[in-house]
Design a protein around this motif. Structure first.
Motif, PDB file in Angstrom:
ATOM      1  N   CYS A   1       4.030   2.992 -10.806  1.00  0.00           N
ATOM      2  CA  CYS A   1       3.237   1.999 -10.917  1.00  0.00           C
ATOM      3  C   CYS A   1       2.868   2.402 -11.962  1.00  0.00           C
ATOM      4  O   CYS A   1       2.629   2.306 -13.074  1.00  0.00           O
ATOM      5  CB  CYS A   1       2.956   0.840 -10.449  1.00  0.00           C
ATOM      6  SG  CYS A   1       3.919   0.312  -9.718  1.00  0.00           S
TER       7      CYS A   1
ATOM      8  N   ASP B   1       0.605  -0.914  -0.060  1.00  0.00           N
ATOM      9  CA  ASP B   1       0.065   0.318  -0.272  1.00  0.00           C
ATOM     10  C   ASP B   1       0.811   1.492   0.237  1.00  0.00           C
ATOM     11  O   ASP B   1       0.648   2.497  -0.297  1.00  0.00           O
ATOM     12  CB  ASP B   1      -0.799  -0.148   1.039  1.00  0.00           C
ATOM     13  CG  ASP B   1       0.017  -0.128   2.818  1.00  0.00           C
ATOM     14  OD1 ASP B   1       1.165  -0.480   2.679  1.00  0.00           O
ATOM     15  OD2 ASP B   1      -1.099   0.125   3.375  1.00  0.00           O
TER      16      ASP B   1
ATOM     17  N   LEU C   1       2.907   2.562  -5.459  1.00  0.00           N
ATOM     18  CA  LEU C   1       1.712   2.601  -6.856  1.00  0.00           C
ATOM     19  C   LEU C   1       1.718   4.076  -7.757  1.00  0.00           C
ATOM     20  O   LEU C   1       0.941   3.739  -8.471  1.00  0.00           O
ATOM     21  CB  LEU C   1       0.501   2.708  -5.680  1.00  0.00           C
ATOM     22  CG  LEU C   1       0.382   1.527  -4.937  1.00  0.00           C
ATOM     23  CD1 LEU C   1      -0.716   1.035  -3.807  1.00  0.00           C
ATOM     24  CD2 LEU C   1       0.098   0.347  -5.529  1.00  0.00           C
TER      25      LEU C   1
END
Length: 344
Positions: A273, A265, A270
């Motif tokens: 990505c 998380d 994230l």
């Protein structure tokens, strides 16, 4: 090949004539002329009537190779104003008057000075002194390939860059037209591999004015990422781009990113990505523990998350396990990056 042997003393003149006699049977030379000062000259030598410097200036571009039997210092000072470029300058070698040390001084590859120094040393029992990096490392330079093919180098700068790849152990492929045959044994060496995979550079031999080439980039690079909590996306991206650039790997070759379960998380990761449009594969710590000792670990990391390392094992575990690490671990501002290359 036309060879000039240039001497300044009576002893050097004698050595020059001796070397001429030894080299003549090799049939490597169209002409071998021995130059010396007028006071030492006879019917076997050519007198330097206008002096050493003037003679060298006059004959410098008339011979393929010049062999000075004298101190290197005087040679360097004399030929310096005459130099143009490595693709046109003649080979220049020097030696002491006894011929113990034969030094390749100029145009070692294209001019053939390295080969000439070795040939003379072999015939007179001397020691060739060759300092070009490719020869010292046991590899081969691009300009040596051109010389052996009796071909012209279109671009000296790119030839230098490709030779650097070879010297540094990278794989460089030689591409030949179908109508050209090359004795690979004469070019090959332990550190120079003409292979099709993992190629860092290509030498193209062609007589075409325009050679059309393109690059297809396989997506076979896996990035293992470890980072401190709340590391920014910019910092993670900087670490990735720096590591990829250092390893000469294209960003478009990234297949996916991988990390450990406790980072699933991580907002910055994230976000990266998402920016790169790559999937994030999460590896459980229980999968890492059996193989963690294969990689560099940290007591701090183990105390914090329960495993000793992250980036390298997650890269390996998320791959097809048929490949190699290009970079096992690169640290940058709290981020660790591992680059794993799948081979198939």
């Amino acid at each position: 090949m036309r060879l000039a042997i240039i001497t300044l003393t009576k002893k050097a003149r004698g050595k020059g004539l001796e070397i001429k006699e030894l080299l003549a049977p090799t049939n490597r030379f169209k002409t071998i002329d021995v130059f010396t000062l007028s006071k030492y000259s006879d019917d076997k030598t050519i007198p330097m009537d206008k002096g050493f410097k003037d003679t060298v200036s006059k004959i410098f571009n008339s011979y393929d190779s010049l062999y000075f039997i004298m101190a290197s210092g005087i040679v360097v000072r004399t030929i310096a104003p005459l130099l143009k470029s490595k693709d046109v300058d003649p080979a220049v070698i020097t030696s002491d008057e006894d011929g113990k040390f034969i030094v390749s001084l100029l145009s070692g590859h294209l001019g053939g000075a390295n080969e000439l120094a070795s040939l003379i040393a072999e015939n007179i029992g001397g020691i060739p002194i060759i300092s070009t990096a490719s020869d010292v490392s046991g590899s081969i330079a691009v300009d040596t390939i051109a010389m052996k093919l009796k071909a012209h180098l279109r671009d000296l700068e790119s030839a230098k860059d490709l030779t650097a790849l070879i010297v540094n152990g990278e794989r460089v492929e030689l591409k030949l037209p179908k109508n050209m045959v090359v004795d690979i044994d004469s070019l090959n060496s332990e550190k120079t591999k003409y292979v099709k995979k993992d190629t860092a550079g290509i030498v193209v031999v062609s007589n075409r004015q325009n050679v059309m080439m393109t690059q297809i980039i396989p997506k076979n690079i896996i990035l293992g990422i470890g980072c401190r909590r709340d590391t920014t996306a910019e910092t993670i991206l900087d670490a990735i781009e720096l590591t990829m650039k250092e390893c000469n790997i294209h960003m478009d070759s990234i297949k996916h990113l991988a990390t450990v379960d406790v980072k699933a998380d991580e907002i910055g990761l994230l976000e990266i990505c998402d920016r790169l449009d790559k999937k994030l594969i999460v590896i459980d710590r229980d999968q890492i523990k059996p193989i963690q000792d294969n990689y560099e670990g940290s007591d701090f990391v183990e105390k914090t998350i329960g495993v000793r390392c992250v980036s390298a094992p997650v890269a390996y575990l998320s791959s097809n396990k048929s490949g190699r690490f290009i970079k096992e671990k690169k640290r940058y501002n709290g981020v660790t990056v591992s680059i794993y290359e799948e081979s198939k």
